[in-house]
Scaffold this motif. Structure first.
Motif, short mmCIF file in Angstrom:
data_model
loop_
_atom_site.label_atom_id
_atom_site.label_comp_id
_atom_site.label_asym_id
_atom_site.label_seq_id
_atom_site.Cartn_x
_atom_site.Cartn_y
_atom_site.Cartn_z
N PHE A 275 13.23 16.71 34.28
CA PHE A 275 13.90 15.42 34.39
C PHE A 275 15.27 15.55 35.06
O PHE A 275 15.73 14.63 35.74
N THR B 114 17.41 10.96 31.83
CA THR B 114 17.41 10.64 33.27
C THR B 114 18.10 9.30 33.51
O THR B 114 18.95 9.17 34.40
N ALA C 177 13.19 11.26 29.67
CA ALA C 177 13.25 9.99 30.42
C ALA C 177 14.55 9.24 30.10
O ALA C 177 15.20 8.70 31.00
N CYS D 253 13.81 3.65 32.26
CA CYS D 253 13.73 5.03 31.72
C CYS D 253 13.95 5.04 30.21
O CYS D 253 13.19 5.69 29.46
#
Length: 684
Positions: free
Chosen positions: A218, A67, A64, A41
């Motif tokens: 996310f 996350t 990302a 990620c």
């Protein structure tokens, strides 16, 4: 002191260690998975931003990365969690203040070969325990324990019994072999933290999601992945915890053996048997004072009152006194338990008192005992009791100051209140968990039985055997339907597998049918015994009271349904609901609310309402009945009006049950008077 652990202890220790090992393997695999996922990620997010720097890729890349960070933090968040026990209810004591108590603890520490507690506290209640402020690192670093001793326990124990209870607590830490229990305990806390204790984690994700619509996508992905991890850990929690509980039960037996070697088997047994009576007595005192808050009345010393209540119940149940305290026998502690079903409760952390006492009796270790009251260990126990009572009542908010009840006033009022709220002892608990049979009819050929025969121990046991059989049937049906998952169980002395459970149902149903016939016959004999009374006025009073209760019994389900309907109609308030739907739901509620008001009104108009509700509750209910309240306005709930609605809803079932109790008590009081009058006529 070294005490050889049992084979069962060794077996369950190995099982618990295996469970921990499997958990560690599963956790390491999950950890590696999250590390790889986090790296992917973060790496992917950075690459996306570098590849094409713009607002969209910046937000997607940051999402990302976020996350990955949140998923990784989830799997390690337990490392930063420290369990701090709330000590606001505790009162610390030291050696200078109470040298005799500390001398006893010194002796126990020496015999158990363990460390002296870091701190010793007094608590309000009827128990003793050891606790520590621990974290994940406690599994590897030494940590000192703290001891709490309940003043309610000291107040109702001899010195020897208190020594036995404290020795039991130290017995848990007296040998290296007990260390496995602390490991399992910490593993369970880790899993619990990961699975359940995630409010702050969720709040962090929600805060992140609220920053941007991109981040909310996310955030949903993060929660989805962590929920899958939680699902795996939930399975592990069951796997580890069942083995932890099995080990905990063995640890209790082991700690009992340590206590028996230090203080003797009898001292711990007598304490175990009395502790339920002592605890119930303490709770009765607290419940009594809850009803006195509106009258601004409090206690100067709840422990003196605990003793009054305990002795009252002892006298009520014909318990003998031993060393100045009620002597509860094992046969009396399980008097109404007639179940034939024996299931090892795999989720219980403690074995039953019966199991513990059986092992203590088998040990039969005799020790020279000090039977003086445990409170004699303290310099001024009365002062301690009053200090803790004041501390406990300082949390209660009184409207106009408070007045402490004198002990003799408490005794009188408690006994009067208990008499009002219980059925007379003359019925031998026959009606405590059953109602009269309203299908009975007059029968001139009924058996000529005496009152004592109708309410004999054998007849009472029929009632409790019936209750036990009906409960056993429900439990076995749960086994058949796999609502209760287990491999084997015992019934009436025989072992069965879960697959064999179905064949027990016809047997239990036949037993229920046979006992029901015997109870119905006895209820018929009871009815005919009272209507055969020669006093026509008393007999008429009995028949009228019997019929009134029968009529109310028929109406009871219908009255209860009013609550069920309005509770279902207001359930939407516990979930997110669109404004238009909320408004429509309250419109739909109006007819049901009128039914509720009409149902409550007769109770408020009753002359007995002041016996059931305090003045403020009566005022609130009258206000609710007399006004059309608005529950939702300008797109928001009207909290003060909703509170009145909820009070009315929740008070209504209480009112109908109290009326049923009062009518039943009236009937039984008439029956008692008839019995007394009949006995006097025979004497004359």
């Amino acid at each position: 002191m070294y005490i050889q652990v049992s084979e069962d202890f060794k077996k369950k220790s190995k099982s618990a260690i295996l469970a921990i090992t499997i958990f560690v393997i599963v956790y390491v695999l999950l950890f590696l998975f999250t590390v790889l996922l986090t790296a992917a990620c973060i790496g992917g997010g950075i690459m996306l931003i570098i590849a094409k720097p713009m607002f969209l890729t910046l937000m997607l890349g940051a999402g990302a990365i976020g996350t990955g960070v949140f998923i990784f933090f989830f799997i390690i968040k337990f490392l930063f969690k420290k369990h701090i026990n709330d000590r606001s209810h505790l009162t610390e004591i030291n050696r200078t203040q109470e040298p005799e108590l500390f001398k006893m603890i010194d002796e126990i520490v020496k015999e158990t070969e363990t460390d002296f507690p870091k701190k010793i506290y007094l608590s309000y209640d009827v128990n003793a325990s050891v606790f520590y402020d621990s974290s994940f690192w406690s599994m590897f670093l030494p940590i000192k324990k703290n001891l709490t001793i309940g003043v309610g326990l000291i107040n109702t124990s001899t010195k020897q019994e208190l020594k036995a209870v404290l020795s039991h607590e130290f017995g848990h830490f007296s040998q290296r072999s007990m260390k496995v229990g602390s490991y399992v305990y910490n593993v369970n806390k880790i899993i619990f933290n990961l699975v359940n204790d995630d409010e702050s984690y969720r709040n962090s994700i929600e805060s992140w999601a609220s920053m941007s619509g991109y981040f909310s996508i996310f955030a949903s992905i993060s929660l989805f992945i962590t929920q899958k991890i939680q699902w795996v850990l939930t399975k592990m929690y069951s796997f580890v915890n069942i083995r932890h509980m099995a080990l905990s039960r063995e640890m209790e037996f082991h700690a009992d053996e340590v206590a028996a070697h230090i203080a003797g088997s009898a001292a711990l047994e007598e304490s175990l048997l009395r502790i339920e009576l002592a605890s119930n007595s303490y709770n009765h005192v607290l419940n009594f004072y809850e009803t006195k808050i509106s009258k601004n009345q409090s206690s100067r010393n709840i422990y003196k009152e605990q003793s009054v209540v305990m002795n009252f119940f002892a006298h009520l149940n014909d318990l003998e006194l031993k060393h100045g305290f009620p002597n509860v026998k094992l046969s009396e502690s399980g008097l109404f338990n007639k179940s034939k079903l024996v299931i090892e409760n795999q989720w219980a952390s403690h074995p039953s008192h019966e199991e513990r006492i059986a092992k203590l009796r088998n040990l039969n270790i005799q020790k020279e005992a000090d039977h003086e009251p445990a409170k004699e260990l303290f310099k001024d126990f009365d002062q301690i009791e009053e200090k803790l009572t004041a501390k406990l009542f300082s949390k209660v908010k009184y409207q106009n100051g408070k007045t402490d009840l004198e002990l003799h006033v408490f005794k009188t009022e408690f006994e009067e209140q208990y008499e009002k709220d219980s059925f007379d002892k003359v019925f031998n608990s026959y009606y405590d968990n059953k109602n009269p049979d309203f299908t009975v009819q007059e029968n001139p050929a009924a058996k000529d039985l005496s009152f004592d025969e109708l309410f004999s121990k054998e007849k009472v046991e029929l009632v409790y055997t019936m209750i036990a059989l009906e409960n056993d049937k429900k439990t076995i049906e749960a086994i058949i339907n796999k609502e209760l998952v287990l491999k084997t169980f015992d019934y009436d002395g025989n072992k069965y597998t879960s697959k064999e459970a179905k064949k027990l149902i016809p047997e239990i149903e036949n037993s229920i049918k046979e006992i029901k016939i015997l109870i119905q016959q006895n209820d018929s004999d009871i009815y005919n015994y009272f209507i055969s009374n020669e006093n026509d006025d008393k007999k008429k009073e009995f028949v009228q009271a019997y019929q009134l209760l029968a009529d109310y019994d028929l109406q009871y389900d219908e009255k209860s349904n009013i609550y069920m309907e309005i509770a279902a109609a207001t359930a939407f308030m516990n979930a997110k609901t669109a404004f238009d739907q909320i408004r429509q739901n309250f419109k739909n509620l109006k007819p049901l609310e009128e039914k509720l008001k009409n149902a409550i009104r007769p109770y408020l108009e009753s002359s007995t309402i002041a016996l059931d509700l305090d003045e403020q509750d009566i005022k609130d209910l009258n206000y609710y009945l007399d006004n059309e309240l608005v529950y939702f306005n300008n797109d928001q709930y009207m909290e003060s009006h909703l509170q009145l609605l909820m009070k009315a809803m929740n008070t209504y079932p209480y009112l109908i049950s109290r009326k049923y109790f009062r009518m039943k008590k009236t009937l039984l009081d008439i029956m008692k008077d008839l019995k007394t009058a009949s006995a006097m006529e025979k004497v004359n």
